[in-house]
Design an enzyme around this catalytic site. Structure first.
Site, PDB file in Angstrom:
ATOM      1  N   GLU A   6     -16.929   1.744   0.503  1.00 10.83           N
ATOM      2  CA  GLU A   6     -16.312   2.529   1.622  1.00 10.83           C
ATOM      3  C   GLU A   6     -17.570   3.370   2.098  1.00 10.83           C
ATOM      4  O   GLU A   6     -17.429   3.727   3.265  1.00 10.83           O
ATOM      5  CB  GLU A   6     -15.084   2.694   1.202  1.00 10.83           C
ATOM      6  CG  GLU A   6     -14.879   3.948   0.523  1.00 10.83           C
ATOM      7  CD  GLU A   6     -13.410   4.198   0.056  1.00 10.83           C
ATOM      8  OE1 GLU A   6     -12.579   3.650   0.359  1.00 10.83           O
ATOM      9  OE2 GLU A   6     -13.326   5.456  -0.364  1.00 10.83           O
TER      10      GLU A   6
ATOM     11  N   HIS B 263       0.731  -1.338   0.001  1.00 12.29           N
ATOM     12  CA  HIS B 263       0.031  -0.119  -0.076  1.00 12.29           C
ATOM     13  C   HIS B 263       0.859   1.088   0.025  1.00 12.29           C
ATOM     14  O   HIS B 263       1.778   1.611   0.821  1.00 12.29           O
ATOM     15  CB  HIS B 263      -0.983   0.026   1.278  1.00 12.29           C
ATOM     16  CG  HIS B 263      -1.852   0.985   1.280  1.00 12.29           C
ATOM     17  ND1 HIS B 263      -1.980   1.977   2.098  1.00 12.29           N
ATOM     18  CD2 HIS B 263      -2.735   1.480   0.097  1.00 12.29           C
ATOM     19  CE1 HIS B 263      -2.821   2.844   1.878  1.00 12.29           C
ATOM     20  NE2 HIS B 263      -3.497   2.708   0.671  1.00 12.29           N
TER      21      HIS B 263
ATOM     22  N   GLU C 220      -9.804   3.267  -8.366  1.00  8.09           N
ATOM     23  CA  GLU C 220     -11.224   3.585  -7.863  1.00  8.09           C
ATOM     24  C   GLU C 220     -11.707   4.419  -8.397  1.00  8.09           C
ATOM     25  O   GLU C 220     -12.629   4.131  -9.581  1.00  8.09           O
ATOM     26  CB  GLU C 220     -10.883   4.099  -6.208  1.00  8.09           C
ATOM     27  CG  GLU C 220     -11.753   4.196  -5.587  1.00  8.09           C
ATOM     28  CD  GLU C 220     -11.579   4.896  -3.918  1.00  8.09           C
ATOM     29  OE1 GLU C 220     -12.073   4.488  -3.010  1.00  8.09           O
ATOM     30  OE2 GLU C 220     -10.612   5.974  -4.284  1.00  8.09           O
TER      31      GLU C 220
END
Lengths: 718, 718
Positions: free
Chosen positions: A510, A415, A504
């Site tokens: 989310e 990440h 995304e």
């Protein structure tokens, strides 16, 4: 996706005609129901129009530019000549919704020259497909146009009426918006921008601007989708809506100085795309945008592997854990070390729990956010030096985790959140990707939460478009796949960079954690809009539908649990997260079986039925296997999905496991009520599945074993 | 320069007094003739004033900021307490004009708090030296000021009259201007900016703004110099001139969005410096700016070596050769290779000629510009990807040149022109410096000719200030020294980064090649302005004074040849170029002997006499040797320089070689007329040297050998 084999036969290069401007007006090209007209008007302004099945889709619309050194680079042109060719080829993507993509089009190139000195040249190339038209501008090598700056692109899309439109605000920095469905004539993004969650940077100076892909439906029932393909070295195109004239015009995202694009001849713009059909399903099935991207130049793509993954992530989204290790960078102990806050999610023991869970369930990867230093003050400071991409927090034992994951056959996913500081990420890029290689990471999720640095640049401007491209190249050098969060929305660039597996660039699942969430229709619109350009890392698979956010107990998902499963089919991505906590999956092992089984790479895809904003039903055939998976979803209205299984092999008996909404299920009041039923089916069957309000169903269909044939009943629709 | 040994004795920490605002108004600090007053006025606005020898230099002047989230961060303060300390230490620079620097000051810290919520804290720290005052703002750690943005710094410098001022326009991107000498009241940079040579990017939006170091002289004969020290993580300060009130105010170079600085508490600004004396020589002798910089943290500095160098450079400046290998990037042959233009200067054979010349004359280094790919379209396109910093042109055999230079004991100097694309340079930084290490390059000349990328940023803004700092750090990691062209003007940062040996940041000798040049007074002003912050790579030593530019035969140098020699002493730099072509030096070996002999590092420096705009005479003592070198220059007026040699060791006989203007010399009509004379001298002698209009003299003084005592006559002034 890459061109593994090409079966390409260029049919004809019809003519290269040197003619006067008058005699070639208009020029027409057509294929199937789609017809393109090109015309040079009395002012020497190029224009085009599009018809579908003899209905006007785009009425004559201007083409051209304002350059910083010539505001009239859209008029005074003469037509030097035109050329045509026809292409019909097919190619195999590295991964995707289908294993073979046909690329058939008629191409028209118009070669224009300005009559006045310095007689600059401009080519416009049209490609007419069965499902629409792509066109781009090309700037040929010429003595009087070398380096130049685009002040504005003047492309118009003049529509025929006040279409029903599925839109989000035209924003330079984000696509993370709820969709509004309205006529073109009432588009105004002011209140939406104002009321939106503050997590994303929002820069929407034009209240009448919308993002692409823009999905529309005419009163006559035509579905029209406008977007772009192969966005490289150019800013993203937004559309300014002239609400009175139903005219859309290109509005490019500016750079820090207000300029739009810095170009060099020879060169070209991205393709502008218009997909049109009288069937919504055709829009979802189109591969036009992908076809308009260049084949990859990667010769070895064996390292690019679609996979599912779990992650230390939802627990931070729901405030059960923190990304940061300490509560403030200044809270150091006497030795100058950070004082741990005790809530840091990315600790070795917790990560091992996820590795164990992934290994036990055949999940390929584990993402860990918050593993590296910098999270104490990462957000909202427009700060340039935030993260180290090679320094783990003290409680994240990177070598041990690498060793442990490898011993379990699980791949760790890196990440790299940049907080928008692209300059600093570029500085660290070499070492960051060396570190990944060294530690055996084969993919990385990048992120750009925050205002961009270089300050004044935007997420969707030319500089950042080039940045994402550089990162994709660097990742490819290191055989790392990327999943980019907060980039510009995709434009099919994964054909060229198949290691750019997902993005995304939209309002993901989310938002149900940290905001009011997204209404049930949201996932019926996204495939017609955001996903037209490429896969979305939507993070489906939430099983605990209410009460997951401790500090905001009223929050809940806006789907049923069965619909969460269906999303693995309806929202295509080769990287697909099982987003919920391991313990929430452990509580419902029967439903989780679908996530274990569903693949992320496909040989074939059938869009069974679709209506933007209402419902989508898709069947996909597992790559290299005879198994099919069906996802069907609805909006806030319950409905019965009618799904003919005619795509199954004739004569073959299959067993279908249906993960559906239980009677009484309802996204709001009873979202976790699911029912799993198993039947024998064949190609003559038509499934009729009752979807709850905000519901859906996921179906696994595989050839029936002898045992299955004995065990299960034949499906009869109820 | 670095702190090799510290002889530091902190004299006293007088008091930390917690008092009410009223009772401490004003606070005074003084040392020698310099007195500082601090006061908090009735509105709670901090202000300061400076006196020299009981004359007012700065009348009460406001201090403070406008922040983006608080435009009133300059008023409503209360004084929490003050603290004082006195420092008297000395330190040894790695290289410099002297071998030991005394750092003596009285320090006052005022701790302020805003009365209104959120009661933010601001400290102002003053250091009072014998030759002036430095002050800076400090933002202490506090709960309600963490990350913040400076909209404007509001520091004022209110002067007492309409001083004679030596100024260049306040420009965000360049200092490459001719100086104007005028009263403050007539400053207006409009016509100067408009008429300036187009080689540099010029961005001067405020017609009343000037750059620092700003040199002024009052009617009462006070010399006042305003600049800054330790410019790190902050934009350069320009001064806006209120012509009616004789008031200067800080005007910071903005970023792409118009903001000035992104800061974090705890943190601080650079020091604002006011040097004042009744003798101009004291201004040149001041080490205050250097003292206000932090000592270096480098522990090993043995690799940092002052040196002279020659270069493949003047032949491009004078259009005898080209930087580019081909005439256009598109002029490729059938194999796609660039077609050579035949005029490329950086070819192996030519470089070897320079290496041979350097080796034969004890010159340490050879700079080669135009060795790397990218020069075909490097200029003026605001293009991001221009140069490769690791790819030589086909005719530059980098390995052979490295081998050859090493065999001759000559060091190659790398050249990295970025054309302003700092983002791309940062991307290549690692590989560029690895390449230098690999090839044995120990120094690099960098360049930023062109508009900056990130677009919208400026050469002198915070982002670029940080960029230069990053490059200096990266270079230090690789033990490479840097000579930065087109950066912000220096502020003494070479104390902290002694490998940052020189900068351009001014109008160098090169302007005599490609423009109308600079008038004879230019070099008498630069030491009072540009050089106050650090060494300048001025590139002196031109011997062919006319007709060097083939396409503009009327061009000529604006000095005599003797003055070119004198510049090696009057324009201090530890990297000093012998800028002319080898053949021009070969034509005048007797004059060239001075360049061979003159060192670039010194044990001591005496400013014998100086008047900005008129003349400068400086004597320097060679590092580690008993030899002295004197440089004396004049403006467009001839004069007799009177140079007492009282700095020589008493009783020691010396031989003085005087390279002076010959009778009849004149910068315009007869610039190459020089005369070399040798005499015996001692400390009782006073040299009286006749300088031509635009002339000068260079003198080497070394202990006389027995042979010298026999051979030469005693000097008697004529």
């Amino acid at each position: 996706m890459i061109l593994k084999k090409i079966s390409c036969y260029i049919l004809l290069v019809i003519l290269v005609s040197r003619v006067s401007a008058q005699s070639v007006n208009p020029v027409q090209v057509s294929i199937g129901k789609v017809k393109l007209d090109f015309v040079l008007d009395a002012n020497g302004t190029p224009a085009y129009a599009v018809q579908y099945n003899q209905q006007q889709v785009i009425t004559p619309s201007r083409l051209g530019f304002s350059l910083t050194d010539d505001s009239t680079f859209y008029k005074g042109f003469e037509l030097l000549h035109t050329s045509r060719r026809a292409v019909n080829e097919s190619w195999q993507p590295v991964w995707g919704e289908v294993n073979t993509i046909r690329n058939q089009y008629e191409e028209l190139t118009v070669v224009l020259r300005q009559r006045k000195a310095p007689n600059r040249l401009l080519n416009i190339v049209f490609r007419v497909f069965e499902e629409g038209v792509g066109f781009r501008y090309e700037f040929p090598l010429q003595p009087n146009l070398k380096y130049f700056i685009v002040a504005d692109e003047l492309t118009q899309f003049n529509l025929t009426g006040d279409h029903k439109t599925f839109w989000i605000p035209g924003d330079y920095d984000t696509n993370e918006y709820l969709y509004t469905t309205s006529p073109l004539s009432t588009i105004d993004n002011t209140s939406i921008v104002k009321s939106s969650t503050d997590i994303a940077v929002r820069t929407a100076p034009d209240r009448y601007a919308v993002q692409t892909p823009l999905m529309m439906k005419s009163k006559e029932g035509l579905y029209i989708n406008i977007h772009e393909a192969a966005l490289i070295n150019y800013p993203a195109m937004q559309l300014h809506v002239d609400r009175a004239r139903f005219s859309l015009s290109s509005s490019l995202v500016p750079d820090a100085t207000g300029n739009k694009a810095y170009l060099h001849a020879p060169g070209n713009t991205p393709w502008r795309t218009i997909i049109v059909s009288d069937k919504a399903a055709d829009v979802l099935a189109s591969k036009m945008i992908l076809n308009l991207n260049e084949p990859t130049t990667l010769t070895n793509t064996s390292w690019i592997k679609p996979m599912k993954f779990v992650g230390v992530w939802w627990e931070m989204q729901t405030a059960k854990a923190t990304w940061n290790y300490s509560n403030f960078p200044d809270s150091t102990d006497a030795n100058g070390k950070l004082i741990p806050n005790g809530t840091h999610g990315a600790n070795t023991a917790n990560v091992k729990k996820y590795i164990d869970f992934a290994a036990a369930n055949g999940i390929g990867g584990v993402l860990v956010e918050g593993w590296n230093t910098g999270w104490e003050d990462w957000f909202g400071n427009w700060k340039e030096n935030v993260f180290s991409f090679t320094t783990p927090y003290p409680d994240f034992d990177v070598r041990e985790i690498t060793r442990y994951a490898a011993s379990k056959g699980v791949t760790m996913i890196m990440h790299n959140e940049t907080s928008g500081s692209a300059t600093d990420y570029e500085r660290q890029l070499d070492t960051a990707y060396r570190f990944m290689s060294l530690m055996g990471y084969t993919s990385v999720k990048t992120g750009y939460v925050g205002k961009i640095i270089p300050r004044g640049e935007h997420h969707d401007g030319q500089w950042m478009v080039n940045h994402y491209d550089r990162v994709a190249r660097k990742a490819a050098e290191h055989q790392v796949a990327i999943d980019v969060h907060e980039p510009m929305r995709p434009t099919g660039q994964h054909r060229t960079w198949p290691n750019w597996m997902a993005s995304e660039a939209g309002r993901g699942n989310e938002y149900n954690a940290f905001s009011i969430g997204s209404p049930p229709e949201h996932e019926t619109i996204l495939p017609f809009t955001r996903l037209m350009g490429g896969p979305m890392d939507y993070t489906p698979g939430i099983f605990k539908m209410k009460g997951y956010t401790g500090y905001a107990p009223e929050r809940q998902m806006h789907t049923t649990l069965a619909k969460q499963l269906a999303l693995y089919v309806t929202m295509y991505s080769p990287l697909q997260m099982a987003a919920d906590l391991p313990e929430n999956y452990a509580a419902k092992p029967d439903a989780f079986q679908f996530i274990r089984d569903v693949p992320v790479d496909w040989d074939d895809t059938k869009i069974i039925e679709a209506e933007p904003g209402d419902y989508i039903s898709i069947a996909r055939k597992e790559k290299g296997k005879p198994n099919w998976f069906i996802g069907t979803i609805t909006d806030e209205n319950n409905r019965t999905a009618v799904l003919p299984l005619s795509f199954l092999d004739k004569g073959q008996q299959y067993v279908a496991v249906i993960y559906g909404d239980a009677p009484g299920a309802d996204w709001k009041s009873n979202p976790e009520a699911y029912r799993i039923e198993t039947f024998l089916v064949d190609s003559n069957n038509t499934l009729r599945l009752k979807l709850a309000a905000g519901g859906g169903a996921a179906v696994q269909v595989k050839p029936a074993s002898p045992t299955d044939l004995k065990q299960f009943k034949k499906y009869t629709s109820k």
